[in-house]
Design an enzyme around this catalytic site. Structure first.
Site, short mmCIF file in Angstrom:
data_model
loop_
_atom_site.label_atom_id
_atom_site.label_comp_id
_atom_site.label_asym_id
_atom_site.label_seq_id
_atom_site.Cartn_x
_atom_site.Cartn_y
_atom_site.Cartn_z
N ASP A 39 65.79 20.47 52.67
CA ASP A 39 66.53 19.55 53.53
C ASP A 39 66.76 18.18 52.90
OD1 ASP A 39 66.58 21.61 55.31
OD2 ASP A 39 64.94 20.84 56.54
N ASP A 97 63.47 31.14 55.25
CA ASP A 97 63.26 29.71 55.49
C ASP A 97 61.88 29.51 56.12
OD1 ASP A 97 63.85 27.00 55.87
OD2 ASP A 97 64.95 27.33 57.74
N GLU A 139 56.75 27.81 54.16
CA GLU A 139 55.74 27.01 53.42
C GLU A 139 54.32 27.42 53.79
OE1 GLU A 139 58.52 25.77 54.94
OE2 GLU A 139 59.52 25.68 53.01
O1 MIG Z 1 63.65 23.40 61.13
O2 MIG Z 1 67.34 27.23 60.27
O3 MIG Z 1 65.90 24.03 55.42
O4 MIG Z 1 68.48 25.00 55.68
O5 MIG Z 1 69.51 25.27 58.28
C1 MIG Z 1 64.87 23.58 60.50
C2 MIG Z 1 67.69 25.90 60.43
C3 MIG Z 1 65.00 25.01 60.03
C4 MIG Z 1 65.52 24.37 57.76
C5 MIG Z 1 66.29 24.76 56.54
C6 MIG Z 1 67.76 24.62 56.81
C7 MIG Z 1 68.15 25.46 58.00
C8 MIG Z 1 67.32 25.05 59.22
N1 MIG Z 1 65.90 25.18 58.91
#
Ligand code: MIG
Length: 799
Positions: free
Chosen positions: A483, A405, A408
């Site tokens: 999200d 995650d 980016e």
């Molecule tokens: O700033 O890890 O898209 O699926 O549950 C949020 C917490 C960080 C974003 C992800 C989401 C995940 C969440 N993450």
């Protein structure tokens, strides 16, 4: 028309007349009077690559997107010179290069225009960063439509849109948010029944304009780097998509459990909560294969650590979950907490693995753990190190999948939500700034993760899911759309985004079912599950701070309906797995938008609600509240309503009933659909027989069914089987023939064949060419079923 001289006043520069060109084994090099070089490479009979250098010098030819193992080679090539053009003839099409300004045109062999330059290549110098903004404009044809570009949350047909690519953490994005998590600079144009593709392999921020600024012009440009693109000729969209996917690569087969139903939330912790959730699935007999651990499993959000208070003995927990049929998937983010008592941080610091700013300091940014440094995943040595960090998590603790995650990369509380432009990257020995590395950072992280999970899970298959990605990243990882929000509009978006990803080479994709932010109503949740079970990746996920999102939370009605649909997915697993096999073998999308399925039917060009999974199942998600059904466009051909088993003739729109407990589903006539019995997780049961649903057709239709051991790599040594079923229907006959190849033999022995839509009363049965008493095959008249040996070759029914 605007002349080149006029545009020069706006800062644009152009190639001038051709000075000379030379042809050497599939590479044709042009040089103009003002020193512009164009290199055309013939890669396939249907694919050319174009590179331009404005100063006459190309930079090192390096791409993360292109699969090093991509097959290439062409069968025919002729280069010839005419008065005004140089012509390149491949076996499939012709490319003409204009001698006075290097403008290009692609034509079919009979001269039909496929794609022509408008202004063609031009550029503008970039004073601040050096190099150029590199630009390309093409004329668009009458009635032309555009598709592709990865995860963009906008109309499926891109005509009229302007879009840019800069991987961005877009919490609660909306329709038409320009920049999302992924960059797939590949589009498909379609006009006059001809489809072609353009892949602009440039990792800088890229832009696409599909007749938005000017009605008859399509353009694409980048903030830096080279004008470097691939032109792919169809004429079928399927040719374009499979060629693009060959070029940028296909993944390996995922373990079958990765195609099961997955449950996720931010966050399930402590251990007792995880167990409570998994126990509930089993208690309710609601199938589920995987449970996810979000960031709270870690010690202060430090990657590769565990919070020992919440998870005192992760290895035991993971083993217990596994014994109950649940694979554990854990999240890993890129930000490494600045903490000298933390091994991962110390190692990376000592080895100089973190990204640095232009003048030397480390790239420092705040993410979940607080202040962090970030590994430079574009450095092969860093990727190797990252790979080995999985030794304990995967090799020892037994976690089966990893979820990447925030790659980016996302940074909190800073303008732009990411690294500043000046951050330096190795880029596999082609040092550059973040402007060039930004869009592939996430892909390289997922790649290193893939290598680690593969190494430590071997000989089982790895499962990786990433949020950010770039073209070619499908070789390493699956993906989700980030999200989203629990709204009906997001259900619509989810439907479009997955179809778009599927025709952009990234079939292994899914959305947060039910919506990540906010909370769905039971109705929205139900409709989303109904659609989601037909997407390649099927996971419920939510942010957790808006209430619960487990299937039992919405009451018995919702539980019952969603359970029925998830069971349907489990029954269809052999069919879905076969579709996946076609994707990894040939790059054929797991699901096909209607325009992909039938591009010659203009009715499909602006439709995006319905899609076809595999080759034979038409899915029409319900995308509105409080409806008892919807209008559905049934593509040409005859289809059976899955629920009523009534045939309908397509090529038209019709109203189809769909109260909450159903969703319109149609099966193509002549299809043979393999079904497993309902299981609570993949390989739960050792069954004796599985079902083949055979849908009568007056005529012929072929279906296929791929099988292997569902995990491991034996399939690569021929331990798989591919069964093809040919159905031939006549007025009072139906013949089902099976042809099997491959060495694998599953443990069940029989197929229960269930016929649908047979328009006559069954009187005689010939099995393997012998006239037999139907009772020998346990013929059941009411059920229209027979039981045959799984390796049968011919069943012939006569009325
Ligand atoms: O700033 O890890 O898209 O699926 O549950 C949020 C917490 C960080 C974003 C992800 C989401 C995940 C969440 N993450």
């Amino acid at each position: 028309m605007i002349t080149n001289t006029e545009l020069e006043h706006k800062g644009n520069l152009y190639p001038t007349a051709l000075l000379s060109y030379e042809h050497d084994q599939g590479k044709i090099n042009f040089i103009t009077n003002n020193g512009v070089r164009l290199e055309i490479t013939v890669l396939r009979d249907n694919m050319l690559r174009f590179r331009y250098a404005t100063t006459g010098i190309f930079s090192n030819d390096f791409s993360y997107a292109i699969d090093p193992n991509q097959p290439h080679g062409f069968s025919q090539l002729k280069v010839e010179e005419e008065e005004t053009h140089v012509l390149i003839h491949t076996e499939k099409f012709i490319c003409k290069v204009a001698k006075d300004d290097l403008r290009l045109g692609m034509y079919e062999l009979d001269g039909t225009v496929i794609l022509e330059d408008e202004l063609g290549f031009h550029w503008e110098e970039s004073f601040h960063f050096g190099g150029n903004f590199v630009k390309m404009s093409k004329s668009s044809q009458d009635q032309e439509n555009f598709f592709g570009l990865g995860d963009k949350p906008t109309n499926f047909n891109l005509k009229g849109k302007r879009i840019s690519n800069w991987n961005t953490d877009q919490y609660a994005f909306g329709k038409d948010t320009a920049e999302l998590y992924k960059t797939v600079p590949f589009y498909i144009g379609l006009h006059s029944n001809i489809a072609y593709g353009v892949f602009f392999d440039n990792t800088f921020k890229t832009h696409f304009d599909f007749c938005h600024e000017r009605r008859n012009v399509t353009s694409f440009w980048a903030d830096g780097g080279e004008m470097n693109y691939y032109f792919i000729y169809g004429p079928q969209m399927a040719d374009v998509v499979t060629t693009y996917t060959d070029l940028t690569g296909k993944p390996e087969l995922p373990p079958m459990w990765a195609l099961g139903f997955h449950q996720c939330k931010w966050s399930y912790y402590p251990e007792s909560k995880v167990k409570e959730i998994t126990a509930k699935f089993r208690e309710l007999q609601f199938p589920c294969d995987a449970i996810y651990l979000d960031i709270d499993y870690m010690e202060g959000f430090r990657c590769f650590t565990w919070n020992k208070e919440f998870f005192p003995d992760p290895k035991r927990m993971v083993a217990e979950l596994e014994a109950d049929g649940f694979k554990t998937v854990a999240i890993i983010d890129p930000g490494i907490k600045i903490d000298l008592n933390y091994d991962v941080f110390k190692e990376a610091l000592e080895n100089d693995y973190f990204c640095r700013r232009a003048d030397g300091p480390y790239m420092r940014g705040k993410v979940w753990p607080g202040e962090c440094y970030f590994p430079d995943f574009t450095n092969p040595e860093v990727r190797d190190w990252w790979k080995d960090l999985y030794r304990e998590l995967i090799g020892d603790i037994g976690v089966k999948g990893v979820w990447n995650d925030m790659n980016e990369p996302a940074v909190m509380e800073v303008p732009g939500k990411t690294f500043p432009f000046d951050v330096r990257h190795d880029y596999d020995g082609n040092p550059c700034s973040h402007r060039k590395a930004h869009n592939i950072y996430g892909m390289q992280m997922a790649r290193a993760t893939y290598e680690g999970v593969k190494k430590y899970n071997f000989p089982k298959r790895p499962f990786i899911i990433t949020r950010a990605n770039y073209s070619g990243g499908q070789r390493y990882t699956s993906t989700w759309t980030g999200d989203n929000v629990a709204t009906w509009e997001h259900l619509w978006l989810a439907n479009v985004q997955i179809q778009r990803l599927c025709i952009s080479g990234m079939s292994f994709a899914g959305t947060d079912i039910g919506g990540f932010a906010e909370q769905p109503s039971g109705e929205l949740y139900t409709r989303w599950v109904q659609m989601g079970v037909f997407h390649p990746f099927c996971r419920v996920h939510s942010s957790g701070d808006h209430g619960e999102q487990e299937p039992w939370f919405f009451g018995d009605e919702v539980l019952g309906i969603t359970k029925k649909f998830v069971e349907l997915r489990y029954q269809l697993l052999p069919y879905l797995y076969t579709a996946f096999y076609r994707y990894i073998q040939e790059g054929i999308p797991f699901l096909k938008p209607l325009v992909y399925f039938d591009q010659n039917d203009v009715q499909t060009h602006h439709r995006s609600d319905e899609f076809i999974v595999g080759n034979h199942i038409l899915v029409c998600p319900i995308q509105e509240p409080n409806v008892q059904g919807r209008r559905v466009y049934i593509p040409k051909g005859t289809w059976y309503n899955y629920w009523t088993k009534k045939p309908v003739v397509g090529g038209k729109e019709m109203f189809v009933e769909a109260p909450l407990e159903t969703m319109p589903l149609f099966i193509k006539e002549g299809a043979v659909i393999p079904n497993y019995p309902i299981q609570q997780f993949v390989d739960e049961l050792d069954f004796e027989e599985m079902t083949l649903h055979v849908y009568y057709k007056l005529g012929k239709e072929t279906s296929e069914f791929f099988e292997d051991s569902h995990d491991g790599y034996e399939y690569r040594q021929g331990q798989f089987s591919m069964r093809s079923f040919k159905v031939t229907g006549k007025e009072d006959e139906i013949i089902v023939q099976q042809h099997k190849s491959g060495k694998y033999s599953a443990s069940y022995t029989n197929f229960k064949i269930k016929f649908h839509g047979i328009p006559f009363r069954i009187k005689r049965v010939f099995f393997e060419n012998e006239d037999i008493n139907p009772e020998e095959l346990q013929f059941d008249v009411d059920e229209q079923t027979m039981i045959v040996d799984k390796d049968f070759s011919e069943l012939h029914i006569v009325g």
